[in-house]
Design a protein around this motif. Structure first.
Motif, mmCIF file in Angstrom:
data_model
loop_
_atom_site.group_PDB
_atom_site.id
_atom_site.type_symbol
_atom_site.label_atom_id
_atom_site.label_comp_id
_atom_site.label_asym_id
_atom_site.label_seq_id
_atom_site.Cartn_x
_atom_site.Cartn_y
_atom_site.Cartn_z
ATOM 1 N N ASN A 183 12.498 20.259 -0.170
ATOM 2 C CA ASN A 183 13.555 19.909 -1.200
ATOM 3 C C ASN A 183 13.252 18.902 -1.918
ATOM 4 O O ASN A 183 14.062 17.834 -1.933
ATOM 5 N N PRO A 184 12.489 19.017 -2.758
ATOM 6 C CA PRO A 184 12.189 17.914 -3.814
ATOM 7 C C PRO A 184 13.046 17.600 -4.717
ATOM 8 O O PRO A 184 14.223 18.436 -4.891
ATOM 9 N N SER A 185 12.780 16.680 -5.541
ATOM 10 C CA SER A 185 13.714 16.307 -6.577
ATOM 11 C C SER A 185 13.215 15.495 -7.804
ATOM 12 O O SER A 185 12.062 14.895 -7.693
ATOM 13 N N ILE A 186 13.967 15.505 -8.764
ATOM 14 C CA ILE A 186 13.731 14.286 -9.851
ATOM 15 C C ILE A 186 14.678 13.057 -9.341
ATOM 16 O O ILE A 186 15.813 13.133 -9.308
ATOM 17 N N ASP A 187 14.056 11.877 -9.188
ATOM 18 C CA ASP A 187 14.744 10.823 -8.674
ATOM 19 C C ASP A 187 15.060 9.909 -10.091
ATOM 20 O O ASP A 187 13.901 9.530 -10.743
ATOM 21 N N TYR A 188 16.099 9.766 -10.473
ATOM 22 C CA TYR A 188 16.608 9.093 -11.613
ATOM 23 C C TYR A 188 17.038 7.670 -11.135
ATOM 24 O O TYR A 188 17.965 7.480 -10.483
ATOM 25 N N VAL A 189 15.974 6.524 -11.238
ATOM 26 C CA VAL A 189 15.933 5.316 -10.705
ATOM 27 C C VAL A 189 16.780 4.349 -11.778
ATOM 28 O O VAL A 189 16.089 4.258 -12.835
ATOM 29 N N LEU A 190 18.055 3.941 -11.370
ATOM 30 C CA LEU A 190 18.331 2.992 -12.335
ATOM 31 C C LEU A 190 18.633 1.564 -12.059
ATOM 32 O O LEU A 190 18.816 1.247 -10.717
ATOM 33 N N GLN A 191 18.191 0.604 -12.537
ATOM 34 C CA GLN A 191 18.397 -0.813 -12.397
ATOM 35 C C GLN A 191 19.333 -1.601 -13.256
ATOM 36 O O GLN A 191 19.282 -1.403 -14.444
ATOM 37 N N LEU A 192 20.274 -2.417 -12.529
ATOM 38 C CA LEU A 192 21.397 -2.973 -13.207
ATOM 39 C C LEU A 192 21.557 -4.369 -12.663
ATOM 40 O O LEU A 192 21.080 -4.477 -11.331
ATOM 41 N N LYS A 193 22.183 -5.276 -13.294
ATOM 42 C CA LYS A 193 22.765 -6.506 -12.520
ATOM 43 C C LYS A 193 23.749 -6.388 -11.375
ATOM 44 O O LYS A 193 23.404 -6.898 -10.475
ATOM 45 N N GLN A 194 24.630 -5.661 -11.884
ATOM 46 C CA GLN A 194 25.741 -5.338 -10.612
ATOM 47 C C GLN A 194 26.421 -4.011 -10.911
ATOM 48 O O GLN A 194 26.536 -3.603 -12.000
ATOM 49 N N LEU A 195 26.754 -3.240 -9.849
ATOM 50 C CA LEU A 195 27.321 -1.969 -9.995
ATOM 51 C C LEU A 195 28.720 -2.149 -9.524
ATOM 52 O O LEU A 195 29.329 -2.428 -8.686
ATOM 53 N N ASN A 196 29.660 -1.806 -10.811
ATOM 54 C CA ASN A 196 31.040 -2.049 -10.441
ATOM 55 C C ASN A 196 31.749 -0.672 -10.574
ATOM 56 O O ASN A 196 31.726 0.159 -11.762
ATOM 57 N N THR A 197 32.088 -0.112 -9.584
ATOM 58 C CA THR A 197 32.701 1.332 -9.458
ATOM 59 C C THR A 197 33.766 1.257 -10.236
ATOM 60 O O THR A 197 34.785 0.435 -10.273
ATOM 61 N N GLY A 198 34.171 2.561 -10.654
ATOM 62 C CA GLY A 198 35.367 2.901 -11.664
ATOM 63 C C GLY A 198 35.263 2.215 -12.955
ATOM 64 O O GLY A 198 36.215 2.049 -13.675
ATOM 65 N N GLU A 199 34.111 1.586 -13.447
ATOM 66 C CA GLU A 199 33.970 1.211 -14.570
ATOM 67 C C GLU A 199 32.666 1.597 -15.467
ATOM 68 O O GLU A 199 31.655 2.369 -14.620
#
Length: 306
Positions: A8-24
């Protein structure tokens, strides 16, 4: 030849950010698209070690084409089975200031009976002297016996196999004597429904996998290093100093280092040393480790007998 199987291979979309704020709304500081899948990671490390491998698996749809295009940049030998449904996309979010990694993984395509049989037919060229590495999750309609069917097929043809998965799919293959199994310490505990509070307890339960048929057991323990447990002895690799940038692929890199070295030397201790170096080198890298990083980390790892 080493063959890697990524069902089950994939395209891995790797995101880097300072902070993850859910709902925003969140904005990334960087992003990269990588060809993902545990077996794919193994093949990439083997390539870095200048060891030939052939990558097998299911790919399909527009995302499957994109996956193969991304993979072509790494000049790997492949022999994929084409399917009608799309290859999945996984999202990996690295929140730097929070020191947290969040993964959202797609389910993957449905595999038809004909597509499954085409994949099994693709195993016909595997034989004596070959090692087959099965790694990762199964597509949503493939049952836990799929890995077992592969193991039975390639074993009849004279090849050895390594399996890196969890639960019943792993346990079912143990009577066929896999060359290596590689649970982490949490997965090992889950296999036996226990809590493991010491290295000695980890060794004790790793030996239960040997009793069930495994030839070697690798247990990764994140910042506490790794263990190699054989019938007679247990060894520990220390965790070298370094900044963990991305843990995705570290366990796969360990298997690649072990398998590639074992194929050339038949020496489990040296294979363990190289496996530990590859695993840590990848953890200290943005992507799968390159050879110079592996060589650097190798010097900082020592293997001790417990």
């Amino acid at each position: 030849m080493i063959y890697t199987i990524t069902v089950n291979p994939s395209i891995d979309y790797v995101l880097q950010l300072k902070q993850l704020n859910t709902g925003e709304v969140n904005r990334t500081s960087s992003d990269v698209k990588l060809p993902g899948g545990k077996g794919i990671n193994v093949s990439r490390i083997l390539k870095a070690l200048k060891i030939d491998s052939t990558a097998l698996g299911f790919v399909g749809g527009a995302t499957g084409s994109m996956f193969e295009e991304l993979l072509s940049q790494h000049e790997l030998k492949t022999s994929f089975t084409k399917v009608k449904e799309d290859t999945r996309i996984n999202v990996k979010i690295n929140a730097v200031e929070q020191n947290e990694e969040t993964e959202i993984n797609g389910a993957g395509p449905m595999i038809s009976d004909d597509e499954r049989q085409a994949f099994m037919n693709n195993l016909n060229g595997i034989g004596a002297g070959d090692i087959v590495i099965m790694a990762g999750s199964l597509c949503k309609n493939l049952d836990a016996k799929f890995y077992l069917d592969i193991a039975k097929t390639i074993q009849k043809q004279g090849a050895e196999f390594i399996i890196d998965t969890t639960g019943q799919a792993l346990l079912d293959t143990l009577p066929l004597h896999p060359l290596v199994v590689k649970p982490n310490h949490h997965e090992l505990a889950d296999l036996f429904n226990v809590k493991l509070n010491s290295e000695q307890e980890i060794v004790t339960y790793a030996r239960k996998l040997l009793d069930k048929g495994a030839k070697h057991v690798l247990v990764s323990m994140a910042g506490d290093g790794a263990l190699l447990v054989t019938k007679d002895t247990a060894y520990k690799a220390n965790a070298p100093k370094g900044t963990v940038i991305n843990s995705v692929g570290a366990g796969d890199s360990m298997i690649a280092g072990f398998a590639g070295t074992f194929m050339e030397t038949k020496d489990p201790i040296e294979s363990f040393h190289m496996g530990a170096a590859c695993g840590s080198a990848t953890a200290f890298s943005q992507d799968i480790a390159v050879k110079t990083k592996i060589d650097e980390v190798y010097q900082d790892i020592s293997i001790t007998e417990l």
